[in-house]
Scaffold this motif. Structure first.
Motif, mmCIF file in Angstrom:
data_model
loop_
_atom_site.group_PDB
_atom_site.id
_atom_site.type_symbol
_atom_site.label_atom_id
_atom_site.label_comp_id
_atom_site.label_asym_id
_atom_site.label_seq_id
_atom_site.Cartn_x
_atom_site.Cartn_y
_atom_site.Cartn_z
ATOM 1 N N SER A 1 -47.342 -10.076 15.903
ATOM 2 C CA SER A 1 -48.177 -11.085 15.253
ATOM 3 C C SER A 1 -47.430 -12.406 15.207
ATOM 4 C CB SER A 1 -48.517 -10.671 13.821
ATOM 5 O OG SER A 1 -49.214 -9.454 13.803
ATOM 6 N N ARG A 2 -48.103 -13.474 15.621
ATOM 7 C CA ARG A 2 -47.539 -14.821 15.546
ATOM 8 C C ARG A 2 -47.925 -15.452 14.209
ATOM 9 N NH1 ARG A 2 -50.027 -14.128 20.349
ATOM 10 N NH2 ARG A 2 -48.683 -13.981 22.175
ATOM 11 N N ALA A 3 -47.230 -16.488 13.828
ATOM 12 C CA ALA A 3 -47.512 -17.182 12.570
ATOM 13 C C ALA A 3 -48.924 -17.762 12.549
ATOM 14 C CB ALA A 3 -46.486 -18.283 12.328
ATOM 15 N N ASP A 4 -49.485 -18.109 13.712
ATOM 16 C CA ASP A 4 -50.836 -18.683 13.758
ATOM 17 C C ASP A 4 -51.940 -17.635 13.643
ATOM 18 O OD1 ASP A 4 -50.945 -17.435 16.253
ATOM 19 O OD2 ASP A 4 -51.139 -19.299 17.393
ATOM 20 N N GLY A 5 -51.559 -16.353 13.513
ATOM 21 C CA GLY A 5 -52.545 -15.281 13.365
ATOM 22 C C GLY A 5 -52.933 -14.600 14.662
ATOM 23 N N SER A 6 -52.541 -15.127 15.803
ATOM 24 C CA SER A 6 -52.841 -14.467 17.076
ATOM 25 C C SER A 6 -51.899 -13.281 17.263
ATOM 26 C CB SER A 6 -52.730 -15.452 18.244
ATOM 27 O OG SER A 6 -51.407 -15.928 18.366
#
Length: 162
Positions: free
Chosen positions: A80-85
């Motif tokens: 999981s990336r910080a941007d939610g992707s």
């Protein structure tokens, strides 16, 4: 098709293309279509990474409807990336019926979520078919669209028997 919640953590629906065809001397490919509902899932974070990214393990239970009838259990690893992707990879064990034949099979899945849509590529693991599904092979992709706060999942699976 029932809408699903929190699908960003869950691999969802399938669309497939196989290279072989009966006319080209390859296997006779059939297509299964429908959807599935996530009945439960657990996300267990195990590694916090720089810049807000993380790694988690997912355990999922699905109910299939359409041309595949039955249930599935899945285990996957999620980035999981910080941007939610997200990106995920894992295995799904399906137990039920496909085209009126009963048994089970395992799907290897690799997917992503861009904040609105989920997509995954599925490959039936060779040698994983059991019961009347022994010798099952195939590939597909899954899609799920986020509508409001929920996801609607669809699958299309191309398959054949060895």
């Amino acid at each position: 098709m029932r809408a699903m919640k929190s699908l960003a953590l869950v691999p969802v629906a399938i669309m497939l293309t196989l290279s072989g065809s009966a006319a080209a001397g390859g296997p006779a490919v059939r297509y299964a279509e429908g959807g599935f509902d996530v009945t439960s899932y657990t996300s267990t974070p195990y590694k916090q990474l720089p810049d807000g990214a993380s790694l988690s393990h997912l355990s999922i239970v699905d109910r299939f409807h359409g041309d595949i009838q039955g249930h599935a259990t899945a285990e996957a690893e999620l980035f999981s990336r910080a941007d939610g992707s997200t990106r995920d990879t894992g295995f799904i064990h399906v137990q039920g019926t496909l085209a009126g034949k009963s048994g089970g099979f395992v799907i290897e899945t690799a997917g992503s979520f861009d904040g609105k849509n989920v997509s995954s590529v599925w490959t039936i693991v060779p040698g994983s078919g059991s019961g009347e599904l022994k010798g099952l092979r195939g590939k597909g992709t899954e899609t799920a669209e986020k509508i409001g706060e929920e996801f609607v999942a669809k699958y299309r699976l191309g398959y054949y028997f060895e």
